[in-house]
Write a protein that holds these residues in place. Structure first.
Motif, PDB file in Angstrom:
ATOM      1  N   HIS A  12      -8.054  -2.292  -7.762  1.00 29.23           N
ATOM      2  CA  HIS A  12      -7.590  -1.456  -6.654  1.00 29.23           C
ATOM      3  C   HIS A  12      -6.859  -0.202  -7.135  1.00 29.23           C
ATOM      4  O   HIS A  12      -6.276   0.525  -6.327  1.00 29.23           O
ATOM      5  CB  HIS A  12      -6.661  -2.254  -5.741  1.00 29.23           C
ATOM      6  CG  HIS A  12      -7.380  -3.086  -4.731  1.00 29.23           C
ATOM      7  ND1 HIS A  12      -8.120  -2.542  -3.704  1.00 29.23           N
ATOM      8  CD2 HIS A  12      -7.493  -4.436  -4.583  1.00 29.23           C
ATOM      9  CE1 HIS A  12      -8.649  -3.512  -2.972  1.00 29.23           C
ATOM     10  NE2 HIS A  12      -8.289  -4.670  -3.478  1.00 29.23           N
ATOM     11  N   LEU A  13      -6.883   0.054  -8.437  1.00 27.13           N
ATOM     12  CA  LEU A  13      -6.318   1.290  -8.998  1.00 27.13           C
ATOM     13  C   LEU A  13      -4.830   1.441  -8.713  1.00 27.13           C
ATOM     14  O   LEU A  13      -4.360   2.541  -8.406  1.00 27.13           O
ATOM     15  CB  LEU A  13      -7.058   2.519  -8.446  1.00 27.13           C
ATOM     16  CG  LEU A  13      -8.584   2.478  -8.475  1.00 27.13           C
ATOM     17  CD1 LEU A  13      -9.160   3.745  -7.835  1.00 27.13           C
ATOM     18  CD2 LEU A  13      -9.108   2.338  -9.881  1.00 27.13           C
ATOM     19  N   CYS A  14      -4.083   0.359  -8.828  1.00 28.81           N
ATOM     20  CA  CYS A  14      -2.671   0.464  -8.475  1.00 28.81           C
ATOM     21  C   CYS A  14      -1.737   0.261  -9.657  1.00 28.81           C
ATOM     22  O   CYS A  14      -0.521   0.235  -9.485  1.00 28.81           O
ATOM     23  CB  CYS A  14      -2.326  -0.545  -7.375  1.00 28.81           C
ATOM     24  SG  CYS A  14      -2.480  -2.252  -7.898  1.00 28.81           S
ATOM     25  N   GLU A  60       0.086  -6.802   4.067  1.00 31.12           N
ATOM     26  CA  GLU A  60       0.567  -5.600   3.380  1.00 31.12           C
ATOM     27  C   GLU A  60      -0.453  -5.107   2.364  1.00 31.12           C
ATOM     28  O   GLU A  60      -0.643  -3.893   2.200  1.00 31.12           O
ATOM     29  CB  GLU A  60       1.907  -5.900   2.686  1.00 31.12           C
ATOM     30  CG  GLU A  60       3.090  -6.031   3.631  1.00 31.12           C
ATOM     31  CD  GLU A  60       3.042  -7.299   4.479  1.00 31.12           C
ATOM     32  OE1 GLU A  60       3.578  -7.276   5.606  1.00 31.12           O
ATOM     33  OE2 GLU A  60       2.461  -8.324   4.020  1.00 31.12           O
ATOM     34  N   HIS A  61      -1.114  -6.053   1.689  1.00 30.65           N
ATOM     35  CA  HIS A  61      -2.124  -5.642   0.717  1.00 30.65           C
ATOM     36  C   HIS A  61      -3.278  -4.914   1.398  1.00 30.65           C
ATOM     37  O   HIS A  61      -3.790  -3.914   0.880  1.00 30.65           O
ATOM     38  CB  HIS A  61      -2.659  -6.852  -0.047  1.00 30.65           C
ATOM     39  CG  HIS A  61      -3.878  -6.552  -0.854  1.00 30.65           C
ATOM     40  ND1 HIS A  61      -3.876  -5.644  -1.897  1.00 30.65           N
ATOM     41  CD2 HIS A  61      -5.163  -7.003  -0.753  1.00 30.65           C
ATOM     42  CE1 HIS A  61      -5.086  -5.554  -2.410  1.00 30.65           C
ATOM     43  NE2 HIS A  61      -5.891  -6.364  -1.735  1.00 30.65           N
ATOM     44  N   HIS A  62      -3.706  -5.397   2.556  1.00 31.71           N
ATOM     45  CA  HIS A  62      -4.819  -4.750   3.247  1.00 31.71           C
ATOM     46  C   HIS A  62      -4.418  -3.397   3.812  1.00 31.71           C
ATOM     47  O   HIS A  62      -5.243  -2.480   3.859  1.00 31.71           O
ATOM     48  CB  HIS A  62      -5.344  -5.655   4.359  1.00 31.71           C
ATOM     49  CG  HIS A  62      -6.538  -6.448   3.929  1.00 31.71           C
ATOM     50  ND1 HIS A  62      -7.822  -6.122   4.267  1.00 31.71           N
ATOM     51  CD2 HIS A  62      -6.639  -7.545   3.150  1.00 31.71           C
ATOM     52  CE1 HIS A  62      -8.668  -6.981   3.737  1.00 31.71           C
ATOM     53  NE2 HIS A  62      -7.968  -7.866   3.052  1.00 31.71           N
ATOM     54  N   THR A  99      -3.738   0.145  -2.651  1.00 29.37           N
ATOM     55  CA  THR A  99      -3.349   0.699  -3.948  1.00 29.37           C
ATOM     56  C   THR A  99      -1.867   0.517  -4.248  1.00 29.37           C
ATOM     57  O   THR A  99      -1.362   1.063  -5.218  1.00 29.37           O
ATOM     58  CB  THR A  99      -3.693   2.208  -4.017  1.00 29.37           C
ATOM     59  OG1 THR A  99      -3.019   2.901  -2.967  1.00 29.37           O
ATOM     60  CG2 THR A  99      -5.190   2.438  -3.893  1.00 29.37           C
ATOM     61  N   MET A 100      -1.177  -0.264  -3.435  1.00 26.76           N
ATOM     62  CA  MET A 100       0.234  -0.540  -3.695  1.00 26.76           C
ATOM     63  C   MET A 100       0.354  -1.692  -4.693  1.00 26.76           C
ATOM     64  O   MET A 100      -0.302  -2.723  -4.523  1.00 26.76           O
ATOM     65  CB  MET A 100       0.970  -0.909  -2.401  1.00 26.76           C
ATOM     66  CG  MET A 100       2.448  -1.233  -2.599  1.00 26.76           C
ATOM     67  SD  MET A 100       3.273  -1.651  -1.032  1.00 26.76           S
ATOM     68  CE  MET A 100       3.352  -0.016  -0.265  1.00 26.76           C
ATOM     69  N   PRO A 101       1.180  -1.567  -5.723  1.00 31.70           N
ATOM     70  CA  PRO A 101       1.376  -2.679  -6.667  1.00 31.70           C
ATOM     71  C   PRO A 101       1.906  -3.906  -5.938  1.00 31.70           C
ATOM     72  O   PRO A 101       2.750  -3.805  -5.057  1.00 31.70           O
ATOM     73  CB  PRO A 101       2.406  -2.125  -7.655  1.00 31.70           C
ATOM     74  CG  PRO A 101       2.299  -0.643  -7.542  1.00 31.70           C
ATOM     75  CD  PRO A 101       1.938  -0.375  -6.108  1.00 31.70           C
ATOM     76  N   ARG A 102       1.414  -5.053  -6.325  1.00 31.98           N
ATOM     77  CA  ARG A 102       1.719  -6.289  -5.598  1.00 31.98           C
ATOM     78  C   ARG A 102       3.202  -6.641  -5.590  1.00 31.98           C
ATOM     79  O   ARG A 102       3.671  -7.306  -4.679  1.00 31.98           O
ATOM     80  CB  ARG A 102       0.925  -7.434  -6.188  1.00 31.98           C
ATOM     81  CG  ARG A 102       1.404  -7.860  -7.559  1.00 31.98           C
ATOM     82  CD  ARG A 102       0.854  -9.211  -7.940  1.00 31.98           C
ATOM     83  NE  ARG A 102      -0.322  -9.093  -8.776  1.00 31.98           N
ATOM     84  CZ  ARG A 102      -0.697 -10.057  -9.611  1.00 31.98           C
ATOM     85  NH1 ARG A 102       0.006 -11.155  -9.704  1.00 31.98           N
ATOM     86  NH2 ARG A 102      -1.759  -9.924 -10.353  1.00 31.98           N
ATOM     87  N   HIS A 103       3.948  -6.203  -6.615  1.00 33.94           N
ATOM     88  CA  HIS A 103       5.356  -6.581  -6.674  1.00 33.94           C
ATOM     89  C   HIS A 103       6.200  -5.869  -5.615  1.00 33.94           C
ATOM     90  O   HIS A 103       7.391  -6.159  -5.472  1.00 33.94           O
ATOM     91  CB  HIS A 103       5.929  -6.325  -8.067  1.00 33.94           C
ATOM     92  CG  HIS A 103       5.675  -4.942  -8.607  1.00 33.94           C
ATOM     93  ND1 HIS A 103       6.310  -3.822  -8.128  1.00 33.94           N
ATOM     94  CD2 HIS A 103       4.843  -4.509  -9.586  1.00 33.94           C
ATOM     95  CE1 HIS A 103       5.891  -2.758  -8.790  1.00 33.94           C
ATOM     96  NE2 HIS A 103       4.996  -3.141  -9.685  1.00 33.94           N
TER      97      HIS A 103
END
Length: 481
Positions: free
Chosen positions: A222-224, A422-424, A428-432
């Protein structure tokens, strides 16, 4: 921008359960005559025409929405109209992603799915053919313009707070965990041989490594992680192809479609599970009316344990990946994937032989499969599935996904995909950073009366089976009537 957040509990719906609320608009421009686009010319403040070479055609939504075919695709991004028909086959995310948004406003999808916007705009520039006419709303009239603006304001706020900036230390530790597990497996077999006890322990270590590699490749895919796309692409090849043995291009094309149109028939490939399973409310009715019975779908919730759980990774995904590599000629992916098997043969071949090493690889994937199946299916199968209704981006993602409660174990076990909403919304937001933005998302849902679903982990697992049972019963009712 202020939001008031409502408290929630296990399996809570924050906000009232309501259908999507569209907002009506009145356009000030003239209606389209004879189905053709109205063409306007930008004027200077003194009433004179702008320089002819720099003027843009102006289009109404009525005209734009006609260009929604595979051979005729227009997109609206930030009120600019682009004809992507001839370029779609070169789109790095696959041409299907563009065709899924043809004739629509794709502004939020465009912003959500791309990291290097300056680079992407260079590709868009020659495709520009015009813009929305004066008086036309920025989105289609069925969309809630206030919700769209609130979401965009929230994104601007999150960007200002650096929520899209990755902590490289977090990902370094995650990669280190994977490599340490791989190294431990090799040291065990090197020092203690290939007895059954060692083989079971090795399989356990490699299963954890493979599952965590799945979550890591998901992030870099996802290029994050890195600021520049090229480093994400290189890391994606390393993790997905070299560490897991799957094609990055296959994953990219499949997963991009899922993200832009989750749970939308037939645009989301992840819910196209026929003929093995029928999901949602529409597929069971369709199969029932056509008297289609490849299996007894009334018992598909039991087949889930026998088919999907053990075979998702070693059979279904593996065959899809290999088929894509061969048919689409992904030679670079093939070279990277070959390195996965070569590494295993060099590491474990001297102890298990070629045939034994192949068995070890697929045994590990067999063990990993239930883990990945539960994590990937728990947030979507129980949620709303429908035909294309062209909702706004926020509503599309929230109504078709759900979250699982946060805990240290849940975060690690799911690769933070317990924050699926939140991921959807922000791929491209980092999971942390998901847990940091969740309160704002819940508040916006509450403000606009949208469901924000959060569950305990075991309930989320059980909902998969309960939903499959419900869909199977619906099929049986239609099939036998």
């Amino acid at each position: 921008m202020e939001f008031k957040e409502k408290p929630d509990s296990n399996a809570t719906l924050v906000g009232k359960s309501q259908p999507y609320l569209g907002e009506k608009h009145q356009a000030d421009g003239k209606p389209v005559a004879n189905g053709k686009a109205e063409v306007y010319v930008k004027q200077e403040t003194n009433g004179k025409h702008a320089v002819p070479g720099k003027s843009l055609n102006m289009y109404s939504w009525q005209e734009i929405q006609k260009h929604n075919q595979q051979t005729d695709q227009w997109l609206v991004i930030n009120r600019k109209v682009h004809d992507v028909t001839s370029w779609a086959h070169r789109h790095p995310g696959g041409q299907q992603v563009l065709s899924h948004h043809a004739g629509e406003d794709a502004t939020d999808a465009f912003r959500a799915m791309h990291l290097d916007l300056d680079v992407v705009r260079l590709y868009l520039k020659p495709l520009l053919i015009g813009e929305l006419a004066p008086g036309e709303p920025s989105q289609e009239r069925n969309k809630n313009s206030q919700l769209v603006e609130d979401f965009r304001e929230m994104r601007r706020l999150l960007e200002a707070k650096n929520m899209f900036k990755a902590n490289l230390g977090f990902y370094f530790l995650h990669l280190a965990q994977i490599l340490i597990l791989e190294a431990l497996a090799w040291l065990l077999v090197w020092n203690f041989g290939s007895c059954w006890t060692v083989t079971i322990l090795i399989s356990f270590l490699l299963t954890i490594s493979q599952a965590q590699s799945s979550f890591l490749q998901h992030d870099v895919g996802h290029l994050c992680v890195f600021k520049k796309s090229k480093w994400n692409h290189l890391m994606h090849k390393f993790v997905m192809c070299h560490l897991k043995g799957f094609s990055t291009n296959w994953w990219n094309y499949q997963h991009s479609q899922h993200h832009v149109k989750p749970n939308i028939y037939p645009k989301d490939p992840d819910i196209n599970m026929g003929p093995l399973f029928v999901v949602g409310d529409l597929q069971p009715v369709k199969y029932g009316k056509k008297k289609m019975k490849y299996i007894n779908y009334e018992k598909q919730h039991l087949y889930f344990y026998m088919i999907l759980l053990p075979l998702l990774m070693p059979v279904y995904f593996n065959l899809q990946s290999m088929q894509a590599v061969y048919l689409r000629r992904y030679w670079v992916d093939m070279a990277w994937i070959s390195s996965f098997y070569i590494r295993y043969f060099i590491t474990f071949g001297p102890f298990y032989g070629i045939f034994g090493t192949v068995l070890l690889i697929y045994f590990v994937k067999l063990l990993e499969s239930p883990w990945i199946a539960y994590v990937t299916q728990m947030s979507h199968i129980p949620m709303k599935m429908s035909l294309e209704e062209n909702w706004d981006w926020f509503s599309t993602q929230v109504l078709t996904t759900c979250n699982v409660e946060q805990s240290f174990f849940n975060d690690w076990f799911t690769g933070h995909l317990n924050f699926q909403i939140e991921h959807h919304l922000f791929p491209t937001m980092p999971r942390h950073n998901y847990h940091k933005v969740a309160p704002l998302v819940r508040s916006l849902c509450a403000k606009h009366g949208l469901q924000y679903v959060k569950k305990p982990l075991l309930q989320a697992f059980g909902d998969i089976v309960r939903t499959l049972k419900k869909s199977g019963a619906l099929w049986a009712k239609v099939y036998y009537e």
